[in-house]
Design a protein around this motif. Structure first.
Motif, PDB file in Angstrom:
ATOM      1  N   LYS A   1       0.833  -1.201   0.000  1.00  0.00           N
ATOM      2  CA  LYS A   1       0.000   0.000   0.000  1.00  0.00           C
ATOM      3  C   LYS A   1       0.868   1.253   0.000  1.00  0.00           C
ATOM      4  CE  LYS A   1      -3.879  -2.171   2.442  1.00  0.00           C
ATOM      5  NZ  LYS A   1      -4.805  -2.098   3.607  1.00  0.00           N
ATOM      6  N   GLU A   2       0.418   2.280  -0.711  1.00  0.00           N
ATOM      7  CA  GLU A   2       1.164   3.528  -0.793  1.00  0.00           C
ATOM      8  C   GLU A   2       1.225   4.209   0.575  1.00  0.00           C
ATOM      9  OE1 GLU A   2      -0.717   5.874  -3.766  1.00  0.00           O
ATOM     10  OE2 GLU A   2       0.166   4.740  -5.437  1.00  0.00           O
ATOM     11  N   VAL A   3       2.422   4.662   0.924  1.00  0.00           N
ATOM     12  CA  VAL A   3       2.572   5.412   2.175  1.00  0.00           C
ATOM     13  C   VAL A   3       2.288   6.883   1.917  1.00  0.00           C
ATOM     14  CG1 VAL A   3       4.291   3.777   3.029  1.00  0.00           C
ATOM     15  CG2 VAL A   3       5.040   5.836   1.819  1.00  0.00           C
ATOM     16  N   ALA A   4       2.092   7.626   2.982  1.00  0.00           N
ATOM     17  CA  ALA A   4       1.754   9.046   2.862  1.00  0.00           C
ATOM     18  C   ALA A   4       2.946   9.856   2.376  1.00  0.00           C
ATOM     19  CB  ALA A   4       1.279   9.580   4.208  1.00  0.00           C
ATOM     20  N   GLN A   5       2.666  10.921   1.697  1.00  0.00           N
ATOM     21  CA  GLN A   5       3.724  11.848   1.301  1.00  0.00           C
ATOM     22  C   GLN A   5       4.356  12.437   2.549  1.00  0.00           C
ATOM     23  OE1 GLN A   5       3.330  14.537  -2.133  1.00  0.00           O
ATOM     24  NE2 GLN A   5       3.416  16.231  -0.674  1.00  0.00           N
ATOM     25  N   GLY A   6       5.661  12.639   2.504  1.00  0.00           N
ATOM     26  CA  GLY A   6       6.342  13.192   3.665  1.00  0.00           C
ATOM     27  C   GLY A   6       7.812  12.838   3.671  1.00  0.00           C
ATOM     28  N   THR A   7       8.411  12.946   4.848  1.00  0.00           N
ATOM     29  CA  THR A   7       9.844  12.704   4.995  1.00  0.00           C
ATOM     30  C   THR A   7      10.088  11.355   5.657  1.00  0.00           C
ATOM     31  OG1 THR A   7      10.292  15.073   5.189  1.00  0.00           O
ATOM     32  CG2 THR A   7      11.998  13.570   5.970  1.00  0.00           C
ATOM     33  N   TYR A   8      10.980  10.577   5.037  1.00  0.00           N
ATOM     34  CA  TYR A   8      11.374   9.278   5.560  1.00  0.00           C
ATOM     35  C   TYR A   8      12.897   9.304   5.763  1.00  0.00           C
ATOM     36  CZ  TYR A   8       6.622   7.917   4.493  1.00  0.00           C
ATOM     37  OH  TYR A   8       5.258   7.851   4.481  1.00  0.00           O
ATOM     38  N   PHE A   9      13.444   8.180   6.131  1.00  0.00           N
ATOM     39  CA  PHE A   9      14.869   8.131   6.472  1.00  0.00           C
ATOM     40  C   PHE A   9      15.479   6.869   5.879  1.00  0.00           C
ATOM     41  CE2 PHE A   9      18.386   7.029   9.358  1.00  0.00           C
ATOM     42  CZ  PHE A   9      19.086   8.228   9.384  1.00  0.00           C
ATOM     43  N   VAL A  10      16.658   6.985   5.266  1.00  0.00           N
ATOM     44  CA  VAL A  10      17.345   5.828   4.699  1.00  0.00           C
ATOM     45  C   VAL A  10      18.675   5.608   5.402  1.00  0.00           C
ATOM     46  CG1 VAL A  10      18.553   7.120   2.860  1.00  0.00           C
ATOM     47  CG2 VAL A  10      18.081   4.678   2.572  1.00  0.00           C
ATOM     48  N   ASN A  11      18.977   4.360   5.670  1.00  0.00           N
ATOM     49  CA  ASN A  11      20.250   3.956   6.270  1.00  0.00           C
ATOM     50  C   ASN A  11      20.904   2.955   5.319  1.00  0.00           C
ATOM     51  OD1 ASN A  11      22.386   3.095   7.798  1.00  0.00           O
ATOM     52  ND2 ASN A  11      21.199   2.630   9.628  1.00  0.00           N
ATOM     53  N   VAL A  12      22.062   3.309   4.765  1.00  0.00           N
ATOM     54  CA  VAL A  12      22.755   2.468   3.779  1.00  0.00           C
ATOM     55  C   VAL A  12      24.121   2.061   4.314  1.00  0.00           C
ATOM     56  CG1 VAL A  12      23.715   2.334   1.448  1.00  0.00           C
ATOM     57  CG2 VAL A  12      21.585   3.587   1.856  1.00  0.00           C
ATOM     58  N   THR A  13      24.416   0.772   4.251  1.00  0.00           N
ATOM     59  CA  THR A  13      25.768   0.278   4.513  1.00  0.00           C
ATOM     60  C   THR A  13      26.210  -0.492   3.272  1.00  0.00           C
ATOM     61  OG1 THR A  13      24.872  -1.720   5.559  1.00  0.00           O
ATOM     62  CG2 THR A  13      25.455   0.105   7.003  1.00  0.00           C
ATOM     63  N   ALA A  14      27.410  -0.194   2.802  1.00  0.00           N
ATOM     64  CA  ALA A  14      27.893  -0.811   1.563  1.00  0.00           C
ATOM     65  C   ALA A  14      29.405  -0.924   1.606  1.00  0.00           C
ATOM     66  CB  ALA A  14      27.444   0.001   0.351  1.00  0.00           C
ATOM     67  N   LYS A  15      29.924  -1.767   0.710  1.00  0.00           N
ATOM     68  CA  LYS A  15      31.371  -1.957   0.605  1.00  0.00           C
ATOM     69  C   LYS A  15      31.765  -2.003  -0.855  1.00  0.00           C
ATOM     70  CE  LYS A  15      35.163  -4.982   2.108  1.00  0.00           C
ATOM     71  NZ  LYS A  15      35.498  -6.230   2.847  1.00  0.00           N
ATOM     72  N   GLY A  16      32.877  -1.336  -1.181  1.00  0.00           N
ATOM     73  CA  GLY A  16      33.362  -1.303  -2.553  1.00  0.00           C
ATOM     74  C   GLY A  16      34.412  -2.351  -2.836  1.00  0.00           C
ATOM     75  N   ALA A  17      34.670  -2.592  -4.105  1.00  0.00           N
ATOM     76  CA  ALA A  17      35.677  -3.562  -4.526  1.00  0.00           C
ATOM     77  C   ALA A  17      37.081  -3.160  -4.095  1.00  0.00           C
ATOM     78  CB  ALA A  17      35.629  -3.733  -6.047  1.00  0.00           C
ATOM     79  N   ASP A  18      37.271  -1.878  -3.801  1.00  0.00           N
ATOM     80  CA  ASP A  18      38.570  -1.385  -3.343  1.00  0.00           C
ATOM     81  C   ASP A  18      38.684  -1.385  -1.822  1.00  0.00           C
ATOM     82  OD1 ASP A  18      36.653   0.519  -2.992  1.00  0.00           O
ATOM     83  OD2 ASP A  18      37.667   2.096  -4.118  1.00  0.00           O
ATOM     84  N   GLY A  19      37.693  -1.958  -1.137  1.00  0.00           N
ATOM     85  CA  GLY A  19      37.726  -2.024   0.316  1.00  0.00           C
ATOM     86  C   GLY A  19      37.068  -0.843   1.010  1.00  0.00           C
TER      87      GLY A  19
END
Length: 227
Positions: free
Chosen positions: A189-207
């Motif tokens: 279901k579609e969420v309401a318009q507004g502000t949300y928060f993203v948390n990203v953890t990632a790793k590159g091929a170069d470490g």
């Protein structure tokens, strides 16, 4: 004299057939699909520059007249040691996934009856990693910016996890591929318009490690013509 000529003729025929049996003339190739979903083929002497992870299928491609006793070795060299392979595969066809930044040269050795043929290298140049996340998207069905995902141009990301939270800290969505993303829905279901928060953890091929935390503005009523 006639017998002598027949003997010479027989020797010539034997040499010709011997040459056919011993001539291998492989055509080593590497086949892979890039991040755009396009299938590519790279031959000996060529260099491909791209992003990790990159999975390549290597084929020796011997001729039909190939001698059944022929052996094959794929030697993998990186820029840390150009003379000593970090990996050897003993098979006619093999597969390898590039997960480290830098240049790797792949060389096919063909071994037949004690003689070794070394083919020119196929080279792969894997870029350093980069990753950015946008601060807004507009899931309004117009086909433009409808999915919240990593900005185009990310490179060599070998590990990735993103989680979307609402303003109360409730997890709304998560995905594990930088090519994926959030469509602005929670349990279908579609969420309401507004502000949300993203948390990203990632790793590159170069470490390199990425930890990105930022607001995400969901603008459902926004279009390209909005003023």
């Amino acid at each position: 004299m006639k017998q002598y000529r027949l003997r010479i003729f027989g020797m010539v025929i034997a040499i010709l057939f011997s040459s056919i049996a011993w001539s291998q003339d492989c055509q080593p190739l590497g086949k892979f699909t890039n991040t755009n979903g396009e299938t590519n083929t790279i031959a000996i002497g060529d260099t491909y520059s791209g992003s990790a992870p990159l999975t390549v299928t290597f084929s020796a491609n011997p001729p039909i007249t190939n001698d059944a006793t022929t052996k094959y070795e794929w030697h993998f060299f990186n820029q840390k040691n150009i003379h000593l392979p970090f990996l050897i595969r003993y098979e006619e066809n093999t597969e390898y996934t590039f997960t480290e930044a830098g240049t790797t040269k792949v060389v096919l050795y063909e071994i037949l009856k004690g003689d070794t043929t070394r083919y020119n290298a196929i080279s792969f140049s894997i870029s350093e990693s980069s990753l950015q996340m946008p601060n807004a998207f507009s899931p309004n069905g117009d086909g433009i910016n409808d999915i919240y995902r990593a900005k185009p141009g990310y490179k060599s990301i070998i590990e990735f996890k993103a989680i979307i939270f609402n303003r109360w800290g409730q997890k709304i969505y998560e995905w594990n591929d930088p090519a994926g993303g959030w469509d602005g829905k929670y349990k279908g279901k579609e969420v309401a318009q507004g502000t949300y928060f993203v948390n990203v953890t990632a790793k590159g091929a170069d470490g390199k490690e990425f930890r990105i935390q930022r607001d995400v503005n969901l603008l459902r009523g926004y279009t390209q013509n909005t003023r």
